[in-house]
Scaffold this active site. Structure first.
Site, PDB file in Angstrom:
ATOM      1  N   GLY A  14       0.801  -1.223   0.000  1.00 22.49           N
ATOM      2  CA  GLY A  14       0.000   0.000   0.000  1.00 22.49           C
ATOM      3  C   GLY A  14       0.830   1.267   0.000  1.00 22.49           C
ATOM      4  N   SER A  15       1.801   1.357  -0.904  1.00 16.99           N
ATOM      5  CA  SER A  15       2.721   2.506  -0.880  1.00 16.99           C
ATOM      6  C   SER A  15       2.003   3.834  -1.101  1.00 16.99           C
ATOM      7  CB  SER A  15       3.837   2.328  -1.914  1.00 16.99           C
ATOM      8  OG  SER A  15       3.315   2.184  -3.219  1.00 16.99           O
ATOM      9  N   LEU A  92      -5.363  -6.110  -5.787  1.00 16.94           N
ATOM     10  CA  LEU A  92      -5.268  -6.988  -6.946  1.00 16.94           C
ATOM     11  C   LEU A  92      -6.518  -7.833  -7.176  1.00 16.94           C
ATOM     12  CD1 LEU A  92      -1.554  -8.154  -6.540  1.00 16.94           C
ATOM     13  CD2 LEU A  92      -2.485  -6.237  -7.869  1.00 16.94           C
ATOM     14  N   ASN A 109      -7.916   4.366  -9.011  1.00 17.83           N
ATOM     15  CA  ASN A 109      -6.840   3.373  -9.050  1.00 17.83           C
ATOM     16  C   ASN A 109      -5.640   3.981  -9.759  1.00 17.83           C
ATOM     17  OD1 ASN A 109      -5.674   0.674  -8.803  1.00 17.83           O
ATOM     18  ND2 ASN A 109      -5.881   0.586 -11.029  1.00 17.83           N
ATOM     19  N   HIS A 111      -2.291   2.905 -12.059  1.00 14.69           N
ATOM     20  CA  HIS A 111      -1.749   1.825 -12.890  1.00 14.69           C
ATOM     21  C   HIS A 111      -0.346   2.219 -13.338  1.00 14.69           C
ATOM     22  CE1 HIS A 111      -1.860  -1.616 -15.595  1.00 14.69           C
ATOM     23  NE2 HIS A 111      -1.348  -0.841 -16.531  1.00 14.69           N
ATOM     24  N   ASP A 152      -8.552  -1.689 -15.713  1.00 12.53           N
ATOM     25  CA  ASP A 152      -7.788  -0.550 -16.259  1.00 12.53           C
ATOM     26  C   ASP A 152      -8.532   0.160 -17.393  1.00 12.53           C
ATOM     27  OD1 ASP A 152      -5.697  -1.378 -14.536  1.00 12.53           O
ATOM     28  OD2 ASP A 152      -4.971  -2.782 -16.046  1.00 12.53           O
ATOM     29  N   GLU A 181       4.792   7.126  -8.152  1.00 11.72           N
ATOM     30  CA  GLU A 181       3.365   6.913  -7.920  1.00 11.72           C
ATOM     31  C   GLU A 181       2.811   7.573  -6.650  1.00 11.72           C
ATOM     32  OE1 GLU A 181       2.471   2.730 -10.260  1.00 11.72           O
ATOM     33  OE2 GLU A 181       3.026   2.654  -8.147  1.00 11.72           O
TER      34      GLU A 181
END
Length: 202
Positions: A14-15, A92, A109, A111, A152, A181
């Protein structure tokens, strides 16, 4: 300004969630972390959230008995926690119809590529960066998008480019994109909190 009531979904570290929680604590983001839900009870993301005093739940088909039951449990947990926006941070699993319907247009989200390229079922982690390098791309990056029924696929909100350098390995590119990110997600949420609406991609 709009205070964002955030719920998180994470499968592993969970960065991005960690960076967002840090930005909230540092007064750089007008938001509240309401709950972190993981489909893996041993996920470091859940351990981190618990240590920060954020409510956590382990919800999966295994804990609830089926995928539809897990979907309903996730939706109820978000509703009961006062969540307005859902952030997927390395989650995921595909979201079920109850959660998608309740939070449609409010599930974000990230990606690790510039969608619509290199997305879709099975395109996660190293596989994405392998595909980028195999295609001979000179630029990769990260995409924040709305989540819908397809992998996505939802509307692109923002993108941040990351260079592909000569001689890059999959690990090199993955680390460079991963480093970009978390701050990127914080920036998008800060823009949302400031304007009250999702930014439009440039």
């Amino acid at each position: 300004m709009t205070t964002l009531d955030l719920g998180f979904l994470a499968s592993h570290g969970g960065s991005s969630m960690r960076a967002i929680v840090g930005a909230i604590a540092g007064d750089g983001l007008d938001a509240r972390a309401r709950i972190v839900i993981g489909n893996n009870g041993d996920a470091p993301a859940l351990q981190f959230a618990h240590a920060q005093g954020i409510p956590v739940r382990h919800i999966s088909a295994k804990t609830e008995g089926s995928e539809p039951a897990a979907d309903q449990a996730i939706c109820r947990a978000f509703e009961d926690s006062g969540v307005a926006w859902v952030v997927m941070s390395g989650y995921l699993r595909k979201l079920g119809p109850a959660t998608l319907a309740r939070y449609r247009g409010r599930i974000l989200n990230i990606h690790p590529a510039l969608l619509p390229k290199f997305g879709g079922q099975g395109m996660y982690g190293r596989r994405v960066h392998e595909a980028v390098l195999a295609a001979g791309e000179h630029v990769s990056g990260a995409t924040i998008h709305l989540v819908d029924e397809e992998y996505d696929h939802g509307r692109i909100i923002a993108q941040r480019e990351v260079p592909v350098l000569p001689g890059d390995t999959v690990d090199d590119l993955q680390q460079r994109v991963m480093a970009a990110e978390p701050g990127f997600f914080v920036d998008v949420l800060r823009s949302l909190a400031s304007g009250g609406a999702l930014p439009n991609p440039a």
